[in-house]
Design a protein around this motif. Sequence first.
Motif, PDB file in Angstrom:
ATOM      1  N   ASP A 183       0.835  -1.208   0.000  1.00  0.00           N
ATOM      2  CA  ASP A 183       0.000   0.000   0.000  1.00  0.00           C
ATOM      3  C   ASP A 183       0.869   1.257   0.000  1.00  0.00           C
ATOM      4  O   ASP A 183       1.809   1.380   0.806  1.00  0.00           O
ATOM      5  N   ARG A 184       0.558   2.197  -0.883  1.00  0.00           N
ATOM      6  CA  ARG A 184       1.298   3.469  -0.912  1.00  0.00           C
ATOM      7  C   ARG A 184       0.973   4.308   0.322  1.00  0.00           C
ATOM      8  O   ARG A 184       1.846   4.942   0.903  1.00  0.00           O
ATOM      9  N   PHE A 185      -0.290   4.375   0.698  1.00  0.00           N
ATOM     10  CA  PHE A 185      -0.724   5.245   1.804  1.00  0.00           C
ATOM     11  C   PHE A 185      -0.912   4.402   3.065  1.00  0.00           C
ATOM     12  O   PHE A 185      -1.715   3.464   3.096  1.00  0.00           O
ATOM     13  N   ARG A 186      -0.164   4.739   4.132  1.00  0.00           N
ATOM     14  CA  ARG A 186      -0.235   4.002   5.398  1.00  0.00           C
ATOM     15  C   ARG A 186      -0.122   5.009   6.543  1.00  0.00           C
ATOM     16  O   ARG A 186       0.765   5.865   6.551  1.00  0.00           O
ATOM     17  N   GLY A 187      -1.017   4.905   7.507  1.00  0.00           N
ATOM     18  CA  GLY A 187      -0.976   5.768   8.681  1.00  0.00           C
ATOM     19  C   GLY A 187      -1.166   7.238   8.344  1.00  0.00           C
ATOM     20  O   GLY A 187      -0.528   8.102   8.950  1.00  0.00           O
ATOM     21  N   ARG A 188      -2.064   7.537   7.433  1.00  0.00           N
ATOM     22  CA  ARG A 188      -2.261   8.926   6.983  1.00  0.00           C
ATOM     23  C   ARG A 188      -3.747   9.285   6.916  1.00  0.00           C
ATOM     24  O   ARG A 188      -4.582   8.459   6.524  1.00  0.00           O
ATOM     25  N   VAL A 189      -4.041  10.558   7.280  1.00  0.00           N
ATOM     26  CA  VAL A 189      -5.355  11.119   6.998  1.00  0.00           C
ATOM     27  C   VAL A 189      -5.447  11.277   5.489  1.00  0.00           C
ATOM     28  O   VAL A 189      -4.522  11.787   4.848  1.00  0.00           O
ATOM     29  N   MET A 190      -6.556  10.878   4.896  1.00  0.00           N
ATOM     30  CA  MET A 190      -6.668  10.852   3.443  1.00  0.00           C
ATOM     31  C   MET A 190      -7.633  11.927   2.933  1.00  0.00           C
ATOM     32  O   MET A 190      -8.766  12.045   3.405  1.00  0.00           O
ATOM     33  N   PHE A 191      -7.148  12.682   1.965  1.00  0.00           N
ATOM     34  CA  PHE A 191      -7.931  13.744   1.328  1.00  0.00           C
ATOM     35  C   PHE A 191      -8.205  13.329  -0.121  1.00  0.00           C
ATOM     36  O   PHE A 191      -7.288  13.325  -0.952  1.00  0.00           O
ATOM     37  N   PRO A 192      -9.436  12.948  -0.446  1.00  0.00           N
ATOM     38  CA  PRO A 192      -9.732  12.604  -1.847  1.00  0.00           C
ATOM     39  C   PRO A 192      -9.624  13.840  -2.734  1.00  0.00           C
ATOM     40  O   PRO A 192     -10.059  14.927  -2.355  1.00  0.00           O
ATOM     41  N   ILE A 193      -9.034  13.685  -3.888  1.00  0.00           N
ATOM     42  CA  ILE A 193      -8.821  14.798  -4.818  1.00  0.00           C
ATOM     43  C   ILE A 193      -9.687  14.566  -6.053  1.00  0.00           C
ATOM     44  O   ILE A 193      -9.567  13.529  -6.733  1.00  0.00           O
TER      45      ILE A 193
END
Length: 587
Positions: A183-193
């Motif tokens: 997975d590229r994104f780990r342990g992060r708040v995610m902002f959909p673009i």
Amino acid sequence: MGTKEDVRSRLNIAEVVGEYVRLSPAGKGRLKGLCPFHKEKSPSFQVDTEQGYFYCFGCKAGGDVFSFVQRAENLSFGDALRKLAERAGVQVEAKYGERGSRDLYEVNAFALGYFREHLPGPALDYLRGRGLADTTIEAFELGYAPEGWDGLLKRARGRGLSERQLLEAGLLTENPESGRVYDRFRGRVMFPIRDHLGRLVGFGGRVLDDSKPKYLNTPETEVFKKGELLYGLDKARAGLSGGAELVVVEGYMDVIAMHQHGFTGAVASLGTALTAEHATLLERLGATRLTLMFDRDEAGLRATLAGLDQVLGAKFRVRATSVPSGKDAADALLAGDEAGLRAALGSGLDEVQYRVQAAVEAHGVDTSEGKRRVLMALLPRMQNLDPLDEGAEQMRTIACHRLSIKPEALLEWIGSKAKRRTLTDTHLAGMSAVRAEEDRELALLRQLLVDPSLLAKLDGTTPWRNEAVRRVMLAAQGARSPDDILEVFRGQPEEQLLIRLMFEGRDTGAISRTANELYEQKVTAYAAAAVDDIQAGLSIDSLRAEVDLLKRQVAGASPSEQITLLRQIGELQRAIEAEKRGRRAHA
């Protein structure tokens, strides 16, 4: 499956175009309106309902209903076809390359569901701690990518999605040595673009601690191109058609916090400077004004404007301002400083004024070479003579004021490529606007040499441009005759000027003594009237200069300041008319 022609046959091009352009009849089978693809005041855009085509006589854009939607919505042909097919109720087959983009949107939508599912916990607490309301968190679809190397990957496999699909969407990373994917994104708040059409093209992720990198974005994909995207534009675009100002801030949290507090024109670039592609998109969406709001000092803002793509300056009125107290916008709002943020948006550095000032500071205007360099530095931004390019017109006005150049002479120079290449001292002298005012001053001095007592008619407030005139006026105080004035400058450079003016003022020629006495009486009477007339002319010139200065300030002022400035302009214009009436009364 339907075809392109099936879709076309079921659509009325006028009805489709009419959703973007207000159309009115323009003859049999034709409609006209203001072109949506360039700025214009009189309609040059036409739709031929019988042939099914549109054409603009201004920007030369033209095509069928598919071409129109492609341009209007910035879509590929495949996306435009699908959009219109849905409208027409026709099912069309996706051709090679078109299915790929749709797959990426769908894969991103799957990932968003996964991230939203994992938001409750530390990530939600973090967002609430930054002052975000639950309704705002919901509106911006914020989520969380949990710790772990393959949580998203395992979920995707269970849903029948392949590693290749996730890799193409930028949701996985592949180790080039081992070939392992994770997975590229780990342990992060995610902002959909989302793009300006609301399509989910990628994500930005922020860590909850101090680890690096602080922010991580989706890599470049078929649908995620950082230089063409602005975070929040899908929401901010609604106000652009009404002339709302677009505010470019630095981060995702800044955009979200500003929208929550009513600043719905906020967007952010994705770690890049604004590009020509951004400019093209924003112009098509109807944007006219941009404010760059960053947590930087004035030197940093100046550097931002200096590096701004001139395409942006040519298309929009651009200002740069800083967030109060050096904070970012989100922190300023969290601290309750909404009023300070609002005040900052009403101020700042105007891009056009900044560029002129920077050129003047770099090269100076006291020498011909300095003026030449200033003009050449500003030429790329001044040379667009389209009356709808307010920035170019404003820059020409300011440049004329700062360099004392006649507006008509500047326009002639801009329009002549030959003169641009060889901007000589002679050209610069011919462009000077100072000469006309100095000629008035010399004419006034000429009349005072006829009768020095007329000096008493001056109020002592005239700001002399000609240095020789200024010195003579000072020396003439108390003089009873031209000889008294000449005596002060005996043997000095001003002496020759005074003698020349005296001869020009008393060119009697070969006339008799009696005729000469009559001539002297007429000259004296004329001199008194001429002093009044010339001084009124100088006063009008000064008032007009003040009006021009105030007009330049109006564009960048707040609404309340604009009212005050416009009131001052009105008072000055009435004063100019009063001076003119006074001149006519004495004529």
